[in-house]
Design a protein around this motif. Structure first.
Motif, mmCIF file in Angstrom:
data_model
loop_
_atom_site.group_PDB
_atom_site.id
_atom_site.type_symbol
_atom_site.label_atom_id
_atom_site.label_comp_id
_atom_site.label_asym_id
_atom_site.label_seq_id
_atom_site.Cartn_x
_atom_site.Cartn_y
_atom_site.Cartn_z
ATOM 1 N N GLY A 41 0.800 -1.229 0.000
ATOM 2 C CA GLY A 41 0.000 0.000 0.000
ATOM 3 C C GLY A 41 0.831 1.276 0.000
ATOM 4 O O GLY A 41 0.345 2.333 0.399
ATOM 5 N N TYR A 42 2.094 1.196 -0.458
ATOM 6 C CA TYR A 42 2.936 2.396 -0.499
ATOM 7 C C TYR A 42 2.476 3.360 -1.606
ATOM 8 O O TYR A 42 2.396 4.561 -1.393
ATOM 9 N N ALA A 43 2.237 2.805 -2.795
ATOM 10 C CA ALA A 43 1.787 3.648 -3.915
ATOM 11 C C ALA A 43 0.293 3.904 -3.754
ATOM 12 O O ALA A 43 -0.482 2.963 -3.576
ATOM 13 N N VAL A 80 -0.748 1.537 -11.458
ATOM 14 C CA VAL A 80 -1.979 0.762 -11.282
ATOM 15 C C VAL A 80 -2.799 1.305 -10.108
ATOM 16 O O VAL A 80 -4.008 1.105 -10.039
ATOM 17 N N MET A 81 -2.128 2.020 -9.193
ATOM 18 C CA MET A 81 -2.838 2.564 -8.034
ATOM 19 C C MET A 81 -3.358 3.979 -8.282
ATOM 20 O O MET A 81 -3.745 4.678 -7.344
ATOM 21 N N HIS A 85 -8.723 -2.390 -2.362
ATOM 22 C CA HIS A 85 -7.392 -2.979 -2.119
ATOM 23 C C HIS A 85 -6.707 -2.258 -0.957
ATOM 24 O O HIS A 85 -6.154 -2.895 -0.059
ATOM 25 N N LEU A 86 -6.773 -0.930 -0.969
ATOM 26 C CA LEU A 86 -6.115 -0.163 0.087
ATOM 27 C C LEU A 86 -6.873 -0.286 1.413
ATOM 28 O O LEU A 86 -6.260 -0.320 2.480
ATOM 29 N N ALA A 87 -8.194 -0.387 1.333
ATOM 30 C CA ALA A 87 -9.006 -0.525 2.552
ATOM 31 C C ALA A 87 -8.634 -1.807 3.295
ATOM 32 O O ALA A 87 -8.572 -1.840 4.525
ATOM 33 N N VAL A 92 -8.734 5.847 1.271
ATOM 34 C CA VAL A 92 -8.605 6.880 0.226
ATOM 35 C C VAL A 92 -9.908 6.932 -0.554
ATOM 36 O O VAL A 92 -10.730 6.011 -0.470
ATOM 37 N N GLY A 93 -10.070 7.986 -1.331
ATOM 38 C CA GLY A 93 -11.227 8.083 -2.222
ATOM 39 C C GLY A 93 -10.822 7.685 -3.630
ATOM 40 O O GLY A 93 -9.655 7.431 -3.906
ATOM 41 N N GLN A 94 -11.816 7.603 -4.529
ATOM 42 C CA GLN A 94 -11.517 7.306 -5.934
ATOM 43 C C GLN A 94 -10.899 8.542 -6.597
ATOM 44 O O GLN A 94 -10.994 9.644 -6.090
#
Lengths: 422, 166
Positions: A109-111, A129-130, A235-237, A243-245
């Protein structure tokens, strides 16, 4: 006038309201990555000469992936230098032998969406991709970044790659991106950013999407971006990161070109040895025998890649005269594959398990090729001598196609084996 | 630094950094790497090339890996500039950073092996010294020219940091 995602990120990072393609801007870097080959061993002596430290150790990720595990004393010394460097400069986001940098930037989850991320490796574009602008540079560029937190960028034009429909069973993101590279040539995206949109892209997992952004390096592009959508956010959640879209390109943004593809029309393909844009459908390839099959690299050895290979190999055996090597892209990928029987299926079929890392893909690790040997690999490059002897040959294909070739001893359409009882 | 000249070694399109410096040599130091540059495409190149020579390529020169040892290796072998119709962007940046002039010249195909050429970096012009023919090239933008003019990124940073402390 509207801006693309890449323009928006550069505008924000440069402190300007706009960023116009072609102009050169100095930007603040949000995230920097270096690895054992490009990083400390090259940068540390220069830092000492300059008498300066790093600008912000919390924004720097260091990964030892190229020389793990050390096969000789020189490699061991490179790894030792890398460990001493992160300790000396207080860099805590350090991973040794935990996976390939580009896989970890996503897995950890760095990027994250909207970031300007610069990595000292040509496949740093994978991070796009992120939904960030992920740009690759060389070692001395990284020296400038770690000392000042800044670098210069030429604002890129963006090519809109619109993929409708759904990829058929047995056809992967690897087949899609190889097809796109074959159609447009290895310089088809030179200096530009590829933005991947459309229903076929939205339907892909993060791991599959990352194959598209990873191989933007192979079309000469500055980077590839998949706009951050609900899949990205989810994925980040899962990693506890909220984060938001977005950001998204404006509706009136200007694209230099639009490439449209119908995913349903894509079929399994390979790139023939020597040139990764010499792409041909396996159905039109003719007789192509292989003695080696390699499942590895940031492109082709994530958990889902191992699972695809296992789908073909379960209950089957690697052909006599063929060596199948598997070098998982991360320890997490291997652990997941061990937990659900994927790894067992590969081993029972006769695969040889190699260490997590870049391995034979750049011709550094174990499993490299001798003169006359022919491999089919899930990797991203096949320039002459890439995986060993200049007289060896490498076909590039999907994990399905590599596994199917390992079983048949020649390159076949993997759909002959998928879903068919062994 | 603004004008340079030298003898041409000609290469084709899409010259890959895996060909310029194969990965297996990256563990070695620069003098050893210089003995193997271009080995993948022209094995005798390290013996043939001399100080002050210029490499000329086609499109997408330096594609592939970000390894900085590609331009550093060419430079250590004696080369002072690379002229190409287009460059892979990381190779281009690496050239600037190590002080090796990258020259984008859309008419690079007109340059032949063994010719002597001169390059005006500030104006953006390549001259074929044997015939006097002039080819348009891209002038280095000021931001980039400042780094190359300093002899590369390390010198550029050294000046920046010493300026900051005085």
């Amino acid at each position: 006038m509207g801006m693309t995602i890449a323009q928006k990120i550069i505008a924000r990072a440069s402190g300007n309201d706009t960023a116009t393609p072609g102009e050169i801007l100095w930007v603040d870097v949000d995230l920097a990555m270096m690895h054992d080959s490009s990083g400390p061993r090259r940068i540390w002596p220069a830092l000492e000469e300059l008498g300066v430290g790093v600008w912000d150790p919390t924004k720097i990720v260091v990964v030892s992936d190229h020389y793990v595990p050390a096969a000789d004393i020189q490699a061991a010394t490179i790894l030792q230098t890398t460990r001493r460097f992160v300790e000396a400069f207080g860099i805590t986001r350090f991973h040794e032998a935990q996976g390939i940098a580009h896989t970890l930037m996503i897995q950890q989850g760095y990027a994250r969406p909207g970031m300007l991320y610069v990595g000292a490796d040509s496949h740093s574009c994978t991070g796009g991709v992120m939904g960030c602008l992920a740009v690759g540079v060389g070692s001395t560029d990284m020296l400038g970044i770690v000392t000042t937190g800044r670098t210069w960028l030429r604002v890129p034009h963006t090519i809109r790659v619109e993929v409708s429909g759904r990829l058929p069973v047995g056809v992967t993101a690897k087949d899609l991106i190889l097809t796109i590279i074959g159609d447009n040539g290895m310089d088809g995206g030179l200096y530009q950013v590829l933005e991947f949109v459309g229903t076929a892209i939205e339907a892909l997992t993060i791991q599959e999407r990352s194959v598209l952004t990873n191989m933007c390096a192979e079309i000469g592009a500055k980077s590839g971006i998949v706009p951050a959508d609900q899949v990205t956010v989810a994925h980040l959640a899962e990693l506890g990161i909220e984060v938001g879209q977005g950001p998204f390109s404006d509706p009136d943004a200007t694209y230099s070109q639009t490439w449209t593809y119908d995913a349903a029309a894509i079929e399994p393909v390979v790139a023939r040895p020597g040139k990764h844009d010499d792409v041909v459908a396996i159905s039109k390839l003719g007789d192509a025998r292989v003695s080696r099959a390699y499942i590895g690299s940031c492109t082709g050895a994530k958990y889902e890649d191992l699972a695809m290979a296992a789908e073909v190999l379960r209950g089957r055996q690697v052909a006599s005269g063929v060596l199948l090597h598997v070098a998982p892209a991360s320890r997490a990928a291997l652990q997941q594959a061990m937990a659900d029987g994927t790894a067992q299926a590969l081993m029972e079929a006769g695969a040889h398990l190699l260490s997590t890392g870049c391995g034979a893909c750049p011709g550094i690790g174990t499993g490299i090729l001798a003169a006359g040997e022919v491999s089919i690999s899930t990797t991203n490059r096949n320039a002459r001598g890439r995986m060993g002897s200049p007289e060896s040959s490498v076909y590039l294909g999907s994990p399905y196609s590599v596994a199917a070739a390992a079983v048949a001893g020649r390159i076949i359409d993997p759909r002959e084996l998928i879903g068919v009882p062994a | 630094m603004s004008t340079i000249d030298g003898k041409v070694w000609k290469f084709g399109d899409n010259i890959d950094t895996d060909v310029i410096v194969p990965g297996k040599y990256l563990v070695h130091d620069l003098p050893e790497i210089a003995k193997h540059v271009m080995e993948g495409i022209r094995p005798d190149f390290p013996q043939l090339v001399g100080p002050g020579d210029i490499v000329v390529g086609g499109t997408n020169f330096g594609t592939g890996s970000s390894r900085e040892m590609a331009p550093r290796g060419i430079q250590a072998a004696g080369v002072i500039a690379v002229v190409a119709r287009s460059f892979a962007r990381i190779f281009y940046r690496n050239c600037i950073n190590v002080g090796l002039a990258p020259v984008e010249c859309g008419e690079a195909d007109l340059i032949e092996e063994g010719q002597h050429i001169s390059i005006d970096l500030a104006v953006g012009r390549v001259t074929l010294l044997d015939t006097g023919q002039e080819l348009d090239a891209v002038a280095l933008p000021d931001e980039i020219g400042a780094i190359l003019g300093a002899g590369g990124m390390e010198n550029y940073l050294a000046a920046k940091f010493s300026g900051a402390t005085t």
